[in-house]
Design a protein around this motif. Structure first.
Motif, PDB file in Angstrom:
ATOM      1  N   THR B 219       0.812  -1.215   0.000  1.00 20.67           N
ATOM      2  CA  THR B 219       0.000   0.000   0.000  1.00 20.67           C
ATOM      3  C   THR B 219       0.844   1.263   0.000  1.00 20.67           C
ATOM      4  OG1 THR B 219      -1.392  -1.314   1.457  1.00 20.67           O
ATOM      5  CG2 THR B 219      -2.103   0.932   1.019  1.00 20.67           C
ATOM      6  N   VAL B 220       1.804   1.290   0.962  1.00 20.46           N
ATOM      7  CA  VAL B 220       2.590   2.518   1.074  1.00 20.46           C
ATOM      8  C   VAL B 220       3.951   2.434   0.397  1.00 20.46           C
ATOM      9  CG1 VAL B 220       1.401   3.378   3.101  1.00 20.46           C
ATOM     10  CG2 VAL B 220       3.351   1.837   3.386  1.00 20.46           C
ATOM     11  N   GLY B 221       4.359   1.257  -0.024  1.00 20.12           N
ATOM     12  CA  GLY B 221       5.563   1.122  -0.815  1.00 20.12           C
ATOM     13  C   GLY B 221       6.877   1.255  -0.074  1.00 20.12           C
ATOM     14  N   VAL B 222       6.873   1.144   1.262  1.00 21.32           N
ATOM     15  CA  VAL B 222       8.143   1.155   2.000  1.00 21.32           C
ATOM     16  C   VAL B 222       8.276  -0.137   2.782  1.00 21.32           C
ATOM     17  CG1 VAL B 222       8.258   3.670   2.190  1.00 21.32           C
ATOM     18  CG2 VAL B 222       7.098   2.336   3.968  1.00 21.32           C
ATOM     19  N   ASN B 223       9.533  -0.476   3.123  1.00 21.78           N
ATOM     20  CA  ASN B 223       9.770  -1.690   3.914  1.00 21.78           C
ATOM     21  C   ASN B 223       9.254  -1.528   5.333  1.00 21.78           C
ATOM     22  OD1 ASN B 223      10.861  -2.951   1.776  1.00 21.78           O
ATOM     23  ND2 ASN B 223      13.002  -2.924   2.528  1.00 21.78           N
ATOM     24  N   GLN B 224       8.544  -2.538   5.770  1.00 17.75           N
ATOM     25  CA  GLN B 224       7.981  -2.493   7.127  1.00 17.75           C
ATOM     26  C   GLN B 224       8.128  -3.858   7.778  1.00 17.75           C
ATOM     27  OE1 GLN B 224       3.922  -1.122   6.793  1.00 17.75           O
ATOM     28  NE2 GLN B 224       4.600   0.999   7.082  1.00 17.75           N
ATOM     29  N   ARG B 225       8.145  -3.852   9.130  1.00 16.46           N
ATOM     30  CA  ARG B 225       8.117  -5.111   9.884  1.00 16.46           C
ATOM     31  C   ARG B 225       6.751  -5.757   9.671  1.00 16.46           C
ATOM     32  NH1 ARG B 225      10.828  -2.683  13.881  1.00 16.46           N
ATOM     33  NH2 ARG B 225       8.899  -1.952  14.830  1.00 16.46           N
ATOM     34  N   VAL B 226       6.732  -7.101   9.545  1.00 18.22           N
ATOM     35  CA  VAL B 226       5.448  -7.809   9.459  1.00 18.22           C
ATOM     36  C   VAL B 226       5.373  -8.846  10.567  1.00 18.22           C
ATOM     37  CG1 VAL B 226       4.887  -7.554   7.021  1.00 18.22           C
ATOM     38  CG2 VAL B 226       6.487  -9.330   7.747  1.00 18.22           C
ATOM     39  N   CYS B 227       4.167  -9.103  10.966  1.00 20.59           N
ATOM     40  CA  CYS B 227       3.984 -10.146  11.992  1.00 20.59           C
ATOM     41  C   CYS B 227       2.848 -11.063  11.561  1.00 20.59           C
ATOM     42  CB  CYS B 227       3.698  -9.520  13.336  1.00 20.59           C
ATOM     43  SG  CYS B 227       2.136  -8.651  13.359  1.00 20.59           S
ATOM     44  N   PRO B 228       2.847 -12.294  12.059  1.00 24.26           N
ATOM     45  CA  PRO B 228       1.841 -13.271  11.628  1.00 24.26           C
ATOM     46  C   PRO B 228       0.520 -13.207  12.409  1.00 24.26           C
ATOM     47  CG  PRO B 228       3.503 -14.359  12.961  1.00 24.26           C
ATOM     48  CD  PRO B 228       3.902 -12.910  12.894  1.00 24.26           C
ATOM     49  N   GLN B 229       0.540 -12.615  13.613  1.00 18.52           N
ATOM     50  CA  GLN B 229      -0.685 -12.617  14.402  1.00 18.52           C
ATOM     51  C   GLN B 229      -0.902 -11.258  15.022  1.00 18.52           C
ATOM     52  OE1 GLN B 229      -1.271 -16.127  17.110  1.00 18.52           O
ATOM     53  NE2 GLN B 229       0.784 -16.588  16.379  1.00 18.52           N
ATOM     54  N   VAL B 230      -2.180 -10.884  15.125  1.00 18.26           N
ATOM     55  CA  VAL B 230      -2.522  -9.615  15.760  1.00 18.26           C
ATOM     56  C   VAL B 230      -3.691  -9.866  16.704  1.00 18.26           C
ATOM     57  CG1 VAL B 230      -3.431  -7.284  15.394  1.00 18.26           C
ATOM     58  CG2 VAL B 230      -1.730  -8.234  13.809  1.00 18.26           C
ATOM     59  N   THR B 231      -3.596  -9.283  17.898  1.00 20.71           N
ATOM     60  CA  THR B 231      -4.742  -9.329  18.802  1.00 20.71           C
ATOM     61  C   THR B 231      -5.324  -7.934  18.876  1.00 20.71           C
ATOM     62  OG1 THR B 231      -3.718 -11.070  20.105  1.00 20.71           O
ATOM     63  CG2 THR B 231      -5.522  -9.844  21.145  1.00 20.71           C
ATOM     64  N   VAL B 232      -6.617  -7.834  18.566  1.00 20.04           N
ATOM     65  CA  VAL B 232      -7.303  -6.555  18.666  1.00 20.04           C
ATOM     66  C   VAL B 232      -8.148  -6.601  19.933  1.00 20.04           C
ATOM     67  CG1 VAL B 232      -9.041  -5.057  17.626  1.00 20.04           C
ATOM     68  CG2 VAL B 232      -7.355  -6.233  16.174  1.00 20.04           C
TER      69      VAL B 232
END
Ligand SMILES: Nc1ncnc2c1ncn2[C@@H]1O[C@H](COP(=O)(O)OP(=O)(O)OP(=O)(O)O)[C@@H](O)[C@H]1O
Ligand SMILES: [Mg+2]
Lengths: 245, 412
Positions: B219-232
């Motif tokens: 979406t924003v075209g920059v490198n970002q950290r990713v994670c496999p799980q999110v708790t909302v």
């Protein structure tokens, strides 16, 4: 001493509608078995038994004696003719009514005793009352009484296998009498016991007769038949002769 | 003929052939024991899982990629949620907190002279500990060389680690990272916004700087950290609405997660209630499967009873003749044989139920969960046992009732 002779004579006795104290009236009874070939076991047999009478049926093997007894006892139904006991034509009864007839109106004694192997003597004696729906207490006292009558009070809790042939037959007699039937039917009751025991069993029948029971006895032994008041001779499914003793 | 007398005579003829009766009811016993075993195990499993899940909050929504096929299980190894996604999620109405979570593969933890082999640690953000109770210290700060341990993890080391202790984490690459223990969290209860299976040792590190998985955000075209799980963590008064909104976002092409997910995967938003539902469905499916097997065993059992009853009718033909000669009606004879068959079925149930409970107990011991009985199934078992006996006995009893007394008395 020989009296009324042919089947026609016997038949007329029934057809005439004698005094209604006849417990059993067989009219023109025919029984055939359909198998590989049709067997005529009884043919046009007419016979009546008055209340309190003692009748013996004699004849050679295969002559239809047992068949006659089974018809009167409501174990079987005739192919033609009617069998009436206590004024009721057995053919008109339902299955349940005929069962009641067997349990209440007649008492059977068989050559082979036919006791229930897993029931004690007392339970065997009481069995007809079970099917008549009598309560346990009444069954117990009746069985005790009748076992005492045939001299087996001390064997009440024994299984048939623990009894001698003569004792077994006495248990069977007690069972036949337990519901106070109008008619006692015996098919060769001495056939499986020795002469001495047979005599004692026949003495039992004499006593029952003297007490007013109606007895119909099948035998092929003249010696036994002579204890009755009347001997009906059967051959090839027909009544050949009725003899008064 | 009264019922008690029928029962007495039937019991007596069964007792005359004890071994035969025992072998005959084996099929019914096995069928019923199988159902009761699995019903007991299922009930125990459900109770165990539900009680564990109920310990955590009802207002947490777990986002995780999962294989698309029906019943596909979540795959926590697919990093799809970018920092951009986290920001967008934080902006959804009704969302209180968004906590990312990931796994970092490690080989060992060292404190002082002591080294403990571990294969993974959890990376997350300080916000994860907002509602947590600390046995010692405080939460780590994002961007720092700090760690939080739960009590079982602190206890991995002799003398228990506590706040201020130094810890060295050996990554899978062989790199070593020195961190300070910021605090020891009391992991029982629902204060941590993660699945509550937290009686095992857990080590938490800040995702910044320890999560090294980076991709370009589509979406924003920059490198970002990713994670496999999110708790909302949702506002408790509108969990369901928040769940819908969050799900709407992560499944739409507006999110990085939806665009980064591997083919065949979908992003799911699940609450604990969904999880309980799901486990209940699994247990139900298991029970249905076992019931199918049990039905086969019961059919075999019924055939066994019918067979032995037919043999019994033949053997006792003469007795039937005698009973009829002394006044038994067809229905009396029928009743005797039917009651005998029903007794066999009931006997199977009475033996099968305790056997099944024993089986369930063994299974729960093996699975290390508490035993919970399912008494409703006991009643079902007895009804089924009686029913099997009755159905199996019907034809033999009818045959017995139909016996011609003349033939029977002639029978040797
Ligand atoms: N169920 C049956 N099927 C075919 N034939 C039968 C049946 N019952 C009886 N019979 C025949 O009917 C005839 C009369 O038989 P029944 O048993 O009445 O003789 P019985 O006079 O009692 O002979 P026994 O003195 O040997 O007992 C015999 O020929 C017999 O074979
Ligand atoms: Mg005969």
């Amino acid at each position: 001493m020989t009296e009324g002779t042919d089947e026609a004579g016997v038949a007329s006795a029934a057809v005439d509608g004698e005094p209604s104290d006849d417990v059993v009236v067989c009219s023109d009874v025919t029984k055939t078995y359909d198998g590989a070939r049709t067997v005529v076991a009884l043919e046009d047999v007419s016979l009546s038994l008055s209340s309190g009478s003692y009748t013996a049926v004699m004849g050679p093997s295969g002559s239809g004696k047992s068949t006659l007894l089974n018809l009167v006892g409501g174990l079987d139904t005739p192919t033609a003719g009617t069998v009436a006991v206590d004024g009721r034509d057995l053919a008109t009864l339902s299955e349940a009514q005929r069962a009641r007839h067997r349990g209440e109106t007649v008492g059977f004694v068989f050559q082979t005793f036919n006791l229930m192997p897993r029931l004690t003597a007392a339970e065997n004696v009481a069995l007809p009352l079970v099917f008549l729906g009598r309560d346990r207490k009444e069954r117990g006292t009746r069985a005790e009484e009748l076992l005492a009558d045939v001299g087996l009070a001390d064997r009440a809790d024994h299984l048939p296998a623990e009894l001698s042939g003569g004792q077994r037959q006495r248990v069977a007699i007690a069972r036949a009498l337990v519901a106070d039937p109008a008619l006692l039917l015996a098919d060769e009751p001495t056939g499986n016991v020795d002469t001495g025991t047979g005599d004692r069993i026949m003495a039992e029948f004499d006593t029952l007769h003297e007490a007013g029971n109606t007895v119909l006895l099948v035998t092929h032994e003249r010696r036994i038949a002579e204890r009755a008041e009347r001997i009906v001779h059967v051959r090839d499914g027909r009544v050949r002769e009725v003899e008064s003793v | 003929m009264d019922a008690s007398e029928t029962l007495r005579l039937s019991v007596r003829s069964l007792r005359a052939h004890k071994l035969r009766a025992t072998l005959t009811v084996l099929g019914v016993v096995i069928g019923i024991a199988a159902v009761v075993t699995f019903a007991t195990f299922g009930a125990s499993l459900e109770a165990d899982v539900v009680s564990e899940i109920e310990g955590s909050s009802a207002n947490e929504i777990y986002l995780v990629p999962a294989a698309e096929e029906e019943g596909g299980f979540p795959d926590a190894g697919q990093p799809v949620f970018t920092e951009y996604d986290l920001e967008q999620l934080r902006a959804v109405a009704g969302v209180e907190r968004v906590v990312p979570r990931g796994i970092v593969q490690v080989t060992a933890l060292t404190a002082g002279e002591e080294t403990v082999a571990r294969n993974r640690v959890t990376v997350t953000e300080a916000s994860a500990f907002e509602a947590a109770t600390f046995a010692d210290g405080r939460a780590f700060r994002d961007g720092r060389q700090e760690a939080v341990l739960n009590c079982p993890a602190a206890a991995l080391f002799a003398g228990n680690l506590s706040a201020g202790d130094r810890l060295t984490v050996t990554l899978q690459s062989g790199e070593r990272e020195n961190v300070t223990v910021a605090g020891v969290v009391d992991g029982t209860g629902g204060q941590l916004p993660f699945s509550a299976f937290s009686d095992r040792p857990r080590v938490f590190l800040p995702a910044d700087p320890f999560s090294r998985t980076v991709v370009e955000s589509p979406t924003v075209g920059v490198n970002q950290r990713v994670c496999p799980q999110v708790t909302v963590v949702a506002d408790p008064s509108q969990t369901t609405a928040v769940q819908d909104r969050v799900e709407g976002y992560v499944t739409s092409e507006r999110s990085d997660a939806a665009r980064l997910r591997p083919a065949g995967y979908e992003i799911r938003a699940r609450t604990n209630a969904d999880l309980v539902d799901r486990i209940e469905r699994v247990v139900e499916r298991l029970t249905r499967f076992v019931t199918g097997i049990a039905v086969i065993a019961l059919v075999v059992g019924a055939v066994g009873i019918a067979n032995i009853m037919l043999v019994s009718v033949t053997e006792r033909t003469r007795e039937i003749g005698i009973m009829k000669a002394v006044g038994a009606r067809n229905r009396d004879v029928m009743g005797l044989f039917l009651v005998e068959a029903v007794l066999l079925g009931a006997l199977g149930a009475l033996v099968g139920v305790p056997l099944g409970v024993a089986g369930g107990w063994v299974a729960t011991r093996y699975a290390e969960i508490g035993l919970v009985l399912a008494p409703g199934w006991f009643a079902v078992a007895v009804v089924v046992g009686v029913g099997v006996g009755a159905v199996a006995g019907l034809y033999p009893a009818w045959r017995a009732a139909r016996v011609d007394p003349i033939e029977a008395l002639r029978y040797e």
